[in-house]
Enzyme design. Structure first.
Site, PDB file in Angstrom:
ATOM      1  CG  LEU A  15      -6.017   4.514   6.094  1.00 12.24           C
ATOM      2  CD1 LEU A  15      -6.906   5.726   5.806  1.00 12.24           C
ATOM      3  CD2 LEU A  15      -4.561   4.944   6.207  1.00 12.24           C
ATOM      4  CB  SER A  19      -0.745  -1.547   7.919  1.00 12.12           C
ATOM      5  OG  SER A  19      -1.088  -0.183   8.017  1.00 12.12           O
ATOM      6  NE  ARG A  20       5.520  -4.244   6.957  1.00 16.34           N
ATOM      7  CZ  ARG A  20       6.049  -3.065   6.588  1.00 16.34           C
ATOM      8  NH1 ARG A  20       6.134  -2.060   7.444  1.00 16.34           N
ATOM      9  NH2 ARG A  20       6.482  -2.899   5.346  1.00 16.34           N
ATOM     10  CG  HIS A  57      -2.799   5.155   9.253  1.00 14.26           C
ATOM     11  ND1 HIS A  57      -3.072   3.807   9.286  1.00 14.26           N
ATOM     12  CD2 HIS A  57      -1.540   5.267   8.760  1.00 14.26           C
ATOM     13  CE1 HIS A  57      -2.025   3.133   8.821  1.00 14.26           C
ATOM     14  NE2 HIS A  57      -1.079   3.993   8.500  1.00 14.26           N
ATOM     15  CD  GLN A  82       8.340   7.351   7.724  1.00 18.70           C
ATOM     16  OE1 GLN A  82       8.508   6.390   6.995  1.00 18.70           O
ATOM     17  NE2 GLN A  82       7.147   7.689   8.160  1.00 18.70           N
ATOM     18  CG  ASP A 131       7.034   4.417  10.896  1.00 18.07           C
ATOM     19  OD1 ASP A 131       7.518   3.313  10.618  1.00 18.07           O
ATOM     20  OD2 ASP A 131       5.806   4.633  10.932  1.00 18.07           O
ATOM     21  CG  MET A 148       2.968   3.151   2.882  1.00 18.82           C
ATOM     22  SD  MET A 148       4.294   2.011   2.500  1.00 18.82           S
ATOM     23  CE  MET A 148       4.288   0.973   3.952  1.00 18.82           C
ATOM     24  N   GLY A 149      -1.902   3.369   3.398  1.00 22.02           N
ATOM     25  CA  GLY A 149      -3.229   2.759   3.440  1.00 22.02           C
ATOM     26  C   GLY A 149      -3.335   1.681   4.498  1.00 22.02           C
TER      27      GLY A 149
HETATM   28  P1  AMP Z   1       2.321   3.832   7.164  1.00 25.11           P
HETATM   29  O1  AMP Z   1       0.978   3.748   6.516  1.00 25.11           O
HETATM   30  O2  AMP Z   1       2.655   2.661   8.008  1.00 25.11           O
HETATM   31  O3  AMP Z   1       3.403   4.244   6.210  1.00 25.11           O
HETATM   32  O4  AMP Z   1       2.206   5.030   8.197  1.00 25.11           O
HETATM   33  C1  AMP Z   1       1.767   6.301   7.802  1.00 25.11           C
HETATM   34  C2  AMP Z   1       1.954   7.249   8.955  1.00 25.11           C
HETATM   35  O5  AMP Z   1       1.209   6.805  10.072  1.00 25.11           O
HETATM   36  C3  AMP Z   1       3.414   7.350   9.407  1.00 25.11           C
HETATM   37  O6  AMP Z   1       3.702   8.697   9.713  1.00 25.11           O
HETATM   38  C4  AMP Z   1       3.429   6.481  10.634  1.00 25.11           C
HETATM   39  O7  AMP Z   1       4.420   6.833  11.563  1.00 25.11           O
HETATM   40  C5  AMP Z   1       2.042   6.734  11.196  1.00 25.11           C
HETATM   41  N1  AMP Z   1       1.626   5.654  12.091  1.00 25.11           N
HETATM   42  C6  AMP Z   1       1.616   4.331  11.828  1.00 25.11           C
HETATM   43  N2  AMP Z   1       1.206   3.645  12.909  1.00 25.11           N
HETATM   44  C7  AMP Z   1       0.974   4.551  13.887  1.00 25.11           C
HETATM   45  C8  AMP Z   1       0.551   4.466  15.254  1.00 25.11           C
HETATM   46  N3  AMP Z   1       0.295   3.306  15.823  1.00 25.11           N
HETATM   47  N4  AMP Z   1       0.420   5.619  15.948  1.00 25.11           N
HETATM   48  C9  AMP Z   1       0.690   6.816  15.370  1.00 25.11           C
HETATM   49  N5  AMP Z   1       1.094   6.966  14.094  1.00 25.11           N
HETATM   50  C10 AMP Z   1       1.234   5.849  13.363  1.00 25.11           C
END
Ligand code: AMP
Length: 284
Positions: A34, A187-188, A38, A154, A151, A31-32
């Site tokens: 980054l 990202s949050r 990511h 997910q 996640d 979802m960007g």
């Molecule tokens: P999001 O942009 O939050 O939807 O995440 C996109 C992808 O990045 C998803 O597969 C997440 O599980 C992965 N992701 C997010 N944060 C992390 C992290 N800290 N370590 C590894 N993967 C991550």
């Protein structure tokens, strides 16, 4: 400058051409906004394919009313640079109207494992996730799709989806990337006030505490859940949504643990308006 494609038809045509030329495609859906988490997935993808596509789409159908869809951080320019630096070849960044045009009517629903944990707190969330992931796979036609352990639910849901719908893609998992104090990158995290940010390290400390309780022989999962819940409540201003110990595949809550069980210890904690999740997959 990295190639950015916005139109789903154009993305599909490009992926088609690449596939026919014999290129192996990996996709990293995001979802960007980054961060290093990511980027670690993009590097994993780079090692598995000739063409790495990063999708950037803040998917409205996976946000509930009152969630942070409108304030979710966005920044395609800096994301593009980060993608290029991590070795991606193409960004697919569609508009909402291109993904869900007028008359859109189709949703993908994985049953049972989507109404627990995150799904219990965020009704409809996984229907949005599975729908958009199905679309992104159909558009980018990858050999490999890379997702983060961050996640965890997910991941279980998406693995189920591709098995159930015979989607010809290999799901690859990247480990959780953490800040120095253990907070899982997200990202949050930018929503957190400095004091909350400092306190948020409690999530990982709680997971580690749970891990050592189990390693030291605790087999009653409610003892573990209660210990972690009170640890978080007493040592931070966070409000616990859940602490959970479930079977790693069925996501059913475990009453008792037995040696050899593959379980998922996971939690969700709110700091003010910011909801954080973290997890640790364990073998008892
Ligand atoms: P999001 O942009 O939050 O939807 O995440 C996109 C992808 O990045 C998803 O597969 C997440 O599980 C992965 N992701 C997010 N944060 C992390 C992290 N800290 N370590 C590894 N993967 C991550």
């Amino acid at each position: 400058m990295i190639k950015v494609i916005k139109d789903p038809g154009q993305m599909q045509a490009f992926a088609d051409t690449q596939r026919r030329a014999g290129k192996r495609i990996a996709v990293v859906p995001t979802m960007g906004a980054l961060h290093e988490g990511h980027l670690s997935l993009i590097r994993i993808a780079r090692g598995q394919a000739d063409l790495v596509i990063v999708t950037i789409f803040v998917n409205p159908t996976q946000f509930g009313p009152g969630e942070d869809f409108s304030r979710y951080p966005r920044g395609l320019d800096s994301d593009s640079e980060l993608c290029a630096g991590a070795g991606a070849d193409v960004i697919f960044a569609p508009e909402i109207s291109a993904m869900y045009p007028d008359g859109y009517r189709t949703f993908v629903n994985v049953e049972g494992i989507t109404d627990v944990l995150e799904g219990a707190v965020r009704p409809g969330h996984f229907r949005g996730v599975t729908t958009v992931v199905t679309k992104l796979l159909a558009i980018t036609k990858p050999d490999v799709a890379v997702f983060g352990q961050k996640d965890a639910q997910q991941l279980v849901v998406i693995k189920r989806l591709v098995r159930d719908l015979n989607v010809d893609v290999r799901i690859v998992v990247g480990p959780i990337v953490r800040e120095e104090d253990g907070l899982a990158m997200s990202s949050r995290n930018v929503y957190l006030a400095p004091a909350q940010r400092a306190e948020a390290a409690i999530l990982f400390r709680a997971l580690q505490t749970g891990h050592s309780m189990i390693r030291n022989g605790e087999r009653n999962s409610s003892t573990v859940r209660q210990a972690l819940t009170s640890m978080i409540s007493m040592q931070s201003s966070g409000t616990v949504d859940y602490v959970s110990l479930v079977d790693g595949e069925t996501l059913k809550e475990k009453e008792s643990l037995a040696d050899g069980d593959e379980v998922l210890l996971s939690l969700a904690v709110r700091f003010g308006g910011t909801r954080l999740i973290d997890n640790l997959p364990l073998r008892v």
